[in-house]
Design an enzyme around this catalytic site. Sequence first.
Site, short mmCIF file in Angstrom:
data_model
loop_
_atom_site.label_atom_id
_atom_site.label_comp_id
_atom_site.label_asym_id
_atom_site.label_seq_id
_atom_site.Cartn_x
_atom_site.Cartn_y
_atom_site.Cartn_z
N CYS A 142 0.89 -1.16 0.00
CA CYS A 142 0.00 0.00 0.00
C CYS A 142 0.92 1.20 0.00
O CYS A 142 1.89 1.25 0.77
CB CYS A 142 -0.88 0.00 1.24
SG CYS A 142 -1.76 1.56 1.47
N HIS A 181 0.72 4.05 1.10
CA HIS A 181 0.82 4.84 2.33
C HIS A 181 1.88 4.30 3.29
O HIS A 181 2.41 5.03 4.12
CB HIS A 181 -0.51 4.81 3.10
CG HIS A 181 -1.53 5.78 2.62
ND1 HIS A 181 -2.14 5.68 1.41
CD2 HIS A 181 -2.05 6.88 3.22
CE1 HIS A 181 -3.02 6.67 1.28
NE2 HIS A 181 -2.97 7.41 2.36
N1 DGL Z 1 -2.81 4.11 -1.28
C1 DGL Z 1 -3.75 3.02 -1.38
C2 DGL Z 1 -3.06 1.71 -1.75
O1 DGL Z 1 -1.94 1.70 -2.14
C3 DGL Z 1 -4.53 2.77 -0.13
C4 DGL Z 1 -5.18 3.93 0.48
C5 DGL Z 1 -6.68 3.78 0.50
O2 DGL Z 1 -7.20 2.89 1.19
O3 DGL Z 1 -7.28 4.58 -0.20
O4 DGL Z 1 -3.63 0.67 -1.65
#
Ligand code: DGL
Length: 280
Positions: free
Chosen positions: A199, A201
């Site tokens: 992810c 983040h």
């Molecule tokens: N940035 C998203 C990912 O890579 C996750 C963030 C979200 O849940 O929107 O999966």
Amino acid sequence: MLIINSKKTYSPIGVFDSGYGGLTILKELVEAMPQYDYLYLGDNARAPYGSRSFETVYDYTLECVNHLFVKGCELVILACNTASAKALRNIQQKDLPLIDSKKRVLGVIRPTTEVIGNYSKTKHIGIFATSGTVSSQSYVIEIEKSFPEVKVFQEACPMWVPLIENNELNHEGAEYFVKKHIEQLFAQSKKIDTVILGCTHYPLLKPLLEKYLPDGVTILMQGSIVSHGLKDYLFRHPEMETLLSKNGNLDFYTTDSAAVFNKNAGLFFGKEVKSNHLAL
Ligand code: DGL
């Protein structure tokens, strides 16, 4: 000044995420290939995507990709694992042939799974990701294609994105949930020697992960893998590479408040960002 729809003068690489996370990928792309123009779009108004249905993630992602096309992008990177897991295949196979068969949309999962097996000695790999990415089984399916000998163990971490988005990184809640999901992942296999932060983040949690992961476990950062993958893609696809404009410009759009985006984006991008609002 941004010239809309003029491929010759402005054809940036579009980088899309549900919100801020894709900035961790953009940062690496810009570092590795500063010559290109980049146009970032964060769908902050509708984030997080991680627990949304397949249909919703697909609809939202396609809408945002279309905005990036209208703004001049020939190539768009879905710098969001959830969107890559739930929307990429449909967009590539169903929508692009109807929109413009020369445009390209690429994700972040494939470049990661194509190299992951090279990092693990035990061939036991752990994935931390959103619930949506985990339930899509995309990592399991893609790793099987490149490294059938690798065993994949997944752990959905639904609290990690909200903790990051709400500036709780340096508080007890973050420690608790990082520890909890590490324990749950390693309860599936003690032999895991490599973990993917699946992810965009999660790189912000790296210091906490390093604190609580067992000794000797490698944390794979997706940003550098994706930037290597894109470099390689552009080398193999000169017909796309020549279309891209190369003025080193960075433009940022958010579907929510630009002022709020500007305030928070630095944490992910490593420097100040000046964004514009995009009305959906
Ligand atoms: N940035 C998203 C990912 O890579 C996750 C963030 C979200 O849940 O929107 O999966």
